[in-house]
Design a protein around this motif. Structure first.
Motif, PDB file in Angstrom:
ATOM      1  N   LEU A 144      -8.900   5.610   1.577  1.00  0.00           N
ATOM      2  CA  LEU A 144      -8.579   4.854   0.379  1.00  0.00           C
ATOM      3  C   LEU A 144      -7.175   4.278   0.494  1.00  0.00           C
ATOM      4  CD1 LEU A 144      -9.866   7.289  -2.419  1.00  0.00           C
ATOM      5  CD2 LEU A 144     -11.071   5.339  -1.404  1.00  0.00           C
ATOM      6  N   ALA A 145      -6.942   3.154  -0.176  1.00  0.00           N
ATOM      7  CA  ALA A 145      -5.612   2.551  -0.229  1.00  0.00           C
ATOM      8  C   ALA A 145      -5.184   2.453  -1.684  1.00  0.00           C
ATOM      9  CB  ALA A 145      -5.630   1.167   0.405  1.00  0.00           C
ATOM     10  N   VAL A 146      -4.018   3.003  -1.994  1.00  0.00           N
ATOM     11  CA  VAL A 146      -3.461   2.924  -3.343  1.00  0.00           C
ATOM     12  C   VAL A 146      -2.375   1.855  -3.309  1.00  0.00           C
ATOM     13  CG1 VAL A 146      -2.432   4.205  -5.245  1.00  0.00           C
ATOM     14  CG2 VAL A 146      -3.897   5.396  -3.601  1.00  0.00           C
ATOM     15  N   GLU A 147      -2.624   0.772  -4.023  1.00  0.00           N
ATOM     16  CA  GLU A 147      -1.765  -0.412  -3.933  1.00  0.00           C
ATOM     17  C   GLU A 147      -1.043  -0.659  -5.249  1.00  0.00           C
ATOM     18  OE1 GLU A 147      -2.498  -4.497  -1.546  1.00  0.00           O
ATOM     19  OE2 GLU A 147      -3.776  -4.228  -3.311  1.00  0.00           O
ATOM     20  N   THR A 148       0.215  -1.096  -5.171  1.00  0.00           N
ATOM     21  CA  THR A 148       0.991  -1.459  -6.348  1.00  0.00           C
ATOM     22  C   THR A 148       1.910  -2.612  -5.993  1.00  0.00           C
ATOM     23  OG1 THR A 148       2.414  -0.602  -8.117  1.00  0.00           O
ATOM     24  CG2 THR A 148       2.869   0.170  -5.881  1.00  0.00           C
ATOM     25  N   THR A 149       2.677  -3.094  -6.976  1.00  0.00           N
ATOM     26  CA  THR A 149       3.583  -4.210  -6.725  1.00  0.00           C
ATOM     27  C   THR A 149       4.820  -3.722  -5.973  1.00  0.00           C
ATOM     28  OG1 THR A 149       4.506  -3.869  -8.942  1.00  0.00           O
ATOM     29  CG2 THR A 149       2.809  -5.558  -8.696  1.00  0.00           C
ATOM     30  N   ALA A 150       5.368  -4.580  -5.120  1.00  0.00           N
ATOM     31  CA  ALA A 150       6.487  -4.198  -4.252  1.00  0.00           C
ATOM     32  C   ALA A 150       7.768  -3.937  -5.032  1.00  0.00           C
ATOM     33  CB  ALA A 150       6.724  -5.289  -3.211  1.00  0.00           C
ATOM     34  N   ASP A 151       7.858  -4.444  -6.272  1.00  0.00           N
ATOM     35  CA  ASP A 151       9.089  -4.260  -7.048  1.00  0.00           C
ATOM     36  C   ASP A 151       9.070  -3.018  -7.937  1.00  0.00           C
ATOM     37  OD1 ASP A 151       7.200  -5.089  -8.847  1.00  0.00           O
ATOM     38  OD2 ASP A 151       8.317  -6.828  -9.597  1.00  0.00           O
ATOM     39  N   ASN A 152       7.979  -2.248  -7.888  1.00  0.00           N
ATOM     40  CA  ASN A 152       7.865  -1.042  -8.720  1.00  0.00           C
ATOM     41  C   ASN A 152       8.302   0.168  -7.896  1.00  0.00           C
ATOM     42  OD1 ASN A 152       7.199   0.948 -10.581  1.00  0.00           O
ATOM     43  ND2 ASN A 152       5.222   0.015 -11.103  1.00  0.00           N
TER      44      ASN A 152
ATOM     45  N   ASP B  29       0.542  10.214   0.131  1.00  0.00           N
ATOM     46  CA  ASP B  29       0.342   9.594   1.434  1.00  0.00           C
ATOM     47  C   ASP B  29       0.156  10.645   2.525  1.00  0.00           C
ATOM     48  OD1 ASP B  29       0.175   7.067   2.801  1.00  0.00           O
ATOM     49  OD2 ASP B  29       2.064   7.568   3.788  1.00  0.00           O
ATOM     50  N   ASP B  30      -0.870  10.454   3.348  1.00  0.00           N
ATOM     51  CA  ASP B  30      -1.097  11.335   4.493  1.00  0.00           C
ATOM     52  C   ASP B  30      -0.712  10.570   5.754  1.00  0.00           C
ATOM     53  OD1 ASP B  30      -2.390  13.874   5.635  1.00  0.00           O
ATOM     54  OD2 ASP B  30      -3.493  12.286   6.670  1.00  0.00           O
ATOM     55  N   LEU B  31       0.342  11.009   6.431  1.00  0.00           N
ATOM     56  CA  LEU B  31       0.900  10.260   7.544  1.00  0.00           C
ATOM     57  C   LEU B  31      -0.082  10.129   8.703  1.00  0.00           C
ATOM     58  CD1 LEU B  31       4.573  11.609   7.593  1.00  0.00           C
ATOM     59  CD2 LEU B  31       3.696   9.499   6.583  1.00  0.00           C
ATOM     60  N   PHE B  32      -0.856  11.181   8.981  1.00  0.00           N
ATOM     61  CA  PHE B  32      -1.806  11.116  10.085  1.00  0.00           C
ATOM     62  C   PHE B  32      -2.926  10.124   9.787  1.00  0.00           C
ATOM     63  CE2 PHE B  32       0.054  15.316  11.055  1.00  0.00           C
ATOM     64  CZ  PHE B  32       0.388  15.090  12.374  1.00  0.00           C
ATOM     65  N   THR B  33      -3.421  10.118   8.538  1.00  0.00           N
ATOM     66  CA  THR B  33      -4.444   9.149   8.170  1.00  0.00           C
ATOM     67  C   THR B  33      -3.892   7.731   8.254  1.00  0.00           C
ATOM     68  OG1 THR B  33      -5.581  10.706   6.708  1.00  0.00           O
ATOM     69  CG2 THR B  33      -5.978   8.376   6.326  1.00  0.00           C
ATOM     70  N   ARG B  34      -2.691   7.522   7.746  1.00  0.00           N
ATOM     71  CA  ARG B  34      -2.087   6.184   7.793  1.00  0.00           C
ATOM     72  C   ARG B  34      -1.930   5.709   9.239  1.00  0.00           C
ATOM     73  NH1 ARG B  34       1.082   2.655   4.650  1.00  0.00           N
ATOM     74  NH2 ARG B  34       0.960   4.014   2.817  1.00  0.00           N
TER      75      ARG B  34
ATOM     76  N   VAL C   7       0.882  -1.176   0.000  1.00  0.00           N
ATOM     77  CA  VAL C   7       0.000   0.000   0.000  1.00  0.00           C
ATOM     78  C   VAL C   7       0.915   1.220   0.000  1.00  0.00           C
ATOM     79  CG1 VAL C   7      -1.774   1.273   1.245  1.00  0.00           C
ATOM     80  CG2 VAL C   7      -1.846  -1.228   1.196  1.00  0.00           C
ATOM     81  N   ALA C   8       1.087   1.814  -1.166  1.00  0.00           N
ATOM     82  CA  ALA C   8       2.053   2.899  -1.323  1.00  0.00           C
ATOM     83  C   ALA C   8       1.519   4.237  -0.831  1.00  0.00           C
ATOM     84  CB  ALA C   8       2.462   3.021  -2.799  1.00  0.00           C
TER      85      ALA C   8
ATOM     86  N   LEU D  35       7.276   3.861  -9.068  1.00  0.00           N
ATOM     87  CA  LEU D  35       5.876   4.230  -8.843  1.00  0.00           C
ATOM     88  C   LEU D  35       5.585   4.370  -7.353  1.00  0.00           C
ATOM     89  CD1 LEU D  35       3.120   4.835  -9.989  1.00  0.00           C
ATOM     90  CD2 LEU D  35       2.654   2.365 -10.074  1.00  0.00           C
ATOM     91  N   ILE D  36       6.197   3.520  -6.536  1.00  0.00           N
ATOM     92  CA  ILE D  36       6.009   3.617  -5.087  1.00  0.00           C
ATOM     93  C   ILE D  36       6.467   4.988  -4.580  1.00  0.00           C
ATOM     94  CG2 ILE D  36       6.802   2.747  -2.854  1.00  0.00           C
ATOM     95  CD1 ILE D  36       6.875  -0.035  -4.094  1.00  0.00           C
ATOM     96  N   ALA D  37       7.606   5.445  -5.093  1.00  0.00           N
ATOM     97  CA  ALA D  37       8.125   6.755  -4.681  1.00  0.00           C
ATOM     98  C   ALA D  37       7.196   7.874  -5.122  1.00  0.00           C
ATOM     99  CB  ALA D  37       9.524   6.954  -5.263  1.00  0.00           C
ATOM    100  N   ALA D  38       6.617   7.761  -6.312  1.00  0.00           N
ATOM    101  CA  ALA D  38       5.705   8.793  -6.805  1.00  0.00           C
ATOM    102  C   ALA D  38       4.401   8.802  -6.003  1.00  0.00           C
ATOM    103  CB  ALA D  38       5.418   8.570  -8.283  1.00  0.00           C
ATOM    104  N   LEU D  39       3.877   7.611  -5.724  1.00  0.00           N
ATOM    105  CA  LEU D  39       2.615   7.529  -4.984  1.00  0.00           C
ATOM    106  C   LEU D  39       2.770   8.004  -3.545  1.00  0.00           C
ATOM    107  CD1 LEU D  39       1.258   4.067  -6.225  1.00  0.00           C
ATOM    108  CD2 LEU D  39       0.479   6.337  -6.911  1.00  0.00           C
TER     109      LEU D  39
END
Length: 312
Positions: free
Chosen positions: A203-211, A222-227, A93-94, A214-218
């Motif tokens: 909401l959760a934005v999910e991608t593959t762990a090897d990407n 990310d909102d740290l307080f929500t997470r 979950v990026a 894209l993980i860095a862009a997503l």
């Protein structure tokens, strides 16, 4: 030369398309690349069986995750409350964007409140959680209404009320806000009446762990307080009885905090309504506190467990 579009996997429902469209626009602004919505039909969308009979809300996630694993889409958007708490190693979950209103709401005939519904009223909901809590509320307040299991999208569920088949339906405030129908809400249900699902409204934005790219862009979304808040809500075991009758529902804190991988058997699950000391199973995480006007994350941990309420 135009960069290749990113493929975002989404369910076909009006709500899923609306929330995925909002994420797609944000991702496009962050990455500078166009984002294409790829509609995917899940088993939960085509089955008319009750959710409890087909595996719960997790059935909405499986098809999107399979598309990710096959490389048919680059990332996917889920309602966080639908994701099982166990995360597959190959997916991550990026991003968890800023949360919408987590409360449940009611749409009724004649704009009635829950407490004003006539005897014998029929209330529709697709959630066993809501059904159990509403039934517990009715018993404790001497009310007489019937909860009816329903399926379908937002339009279908509201249609049960407008056509007169049901007296009321219960929906998530977040979904109605995202599709622009919040003006139809007749009653916002207090968390003392119906406690929201862990992670509801996020909401959760999910991608593959090897990407990694894209993980860095997503991560920009990310909102740290929500997470932190939803991690706290999802980290402890749910109560074994209807939450409306549970001490959690009577506390100013919506869920007790807990460790990322440990179950808690602390004050909340001890069954003592006066217990106010919450388990601080390491690592401590911020928790969600309800104020008069809004929900906010508090970035400090609660006191440690007492001798009678210790983590297991």
């Amino acid at each position: 030369m135009t960069e290749k579009a990113l493929r975002l996997g989404t369910r076909r429902s009006k709500l899923a398309m609306a929330q995925s469209g909002q994420v797609a626009e944000a991702v496009s602004q962050v990455t500078g690349r166009p984002v294409e919505l790829v509609e995917i039909t899940t088993y939960g969308d085509v089955s008319r069986e009750h959710l409890a009979q087909i595996g719960g809300t997790g059935v909405f996630v499986a098809a999107l995750r399979e598309a990710l694993a096959r490389g048919e889409v680059d990332f996917a958007v889920h309602s966080l409350k639908d994701i099982p708490t166990t995360q597959p190693d190959e997916l991550v979950v990026a991003a968890i964007p800023v949360r919408e209103d987590p409360r449940d709401v009611m749409i009724t005939r004649d704009a009635l409140k829950l407490t004003d519904l006539p005897r014998g009223a029929r209330i529709g909901t697709g959630s066993p959680r809501r059904m159990a809590q509403l039934n517990a509320y009715a018993r404790s307040h001497g009310m007489d209404f019937e909860t009816v299991p329903i399926r379908g999208n937002i339009d279908t569920r509201i249609g049960y009320v407008t056509k007169g088949d049901l007296d009321a339906v219960v929906l998530a405030a977040a979904g109605l806000n995202r599709v622009g129908r919040s003006d139809e809400v007749t009653d916002f249900l207090s968390v003392d009446t119906v406690l929201p699902a862990p992670g509801q409204g996020a909401l959760a934005v999910e991608t593959t762990a090897d990407n990694a790219e894209l993980i860095a862009a997503l991560a920009e979304l990310d909102d740290l307080f929500t997470r932190a808040a939803v991690t706290a809500e999802r980290s402890c075991s749910p109560p074994s009885r209807p939450a409306a009758a549970h001490p959690w529902a009577r506390s100013p804190i919506s869920w007790p905090t807990g460790g990322l991988s440990r179950k808690c058997a602390c004050a909340a699950s001890s069954g003592r309504p006066t217990a106010r000391r919450w388990c601080s199973c390491p690592p401590p995480v911020p928790y969600l506190r309800r104020t008069r006007r809004r929900w906010r994350s508090v970035a400090n941990s609660p006191p440690r467990c007492s001798r009678r309420a210790r983590p297991v």
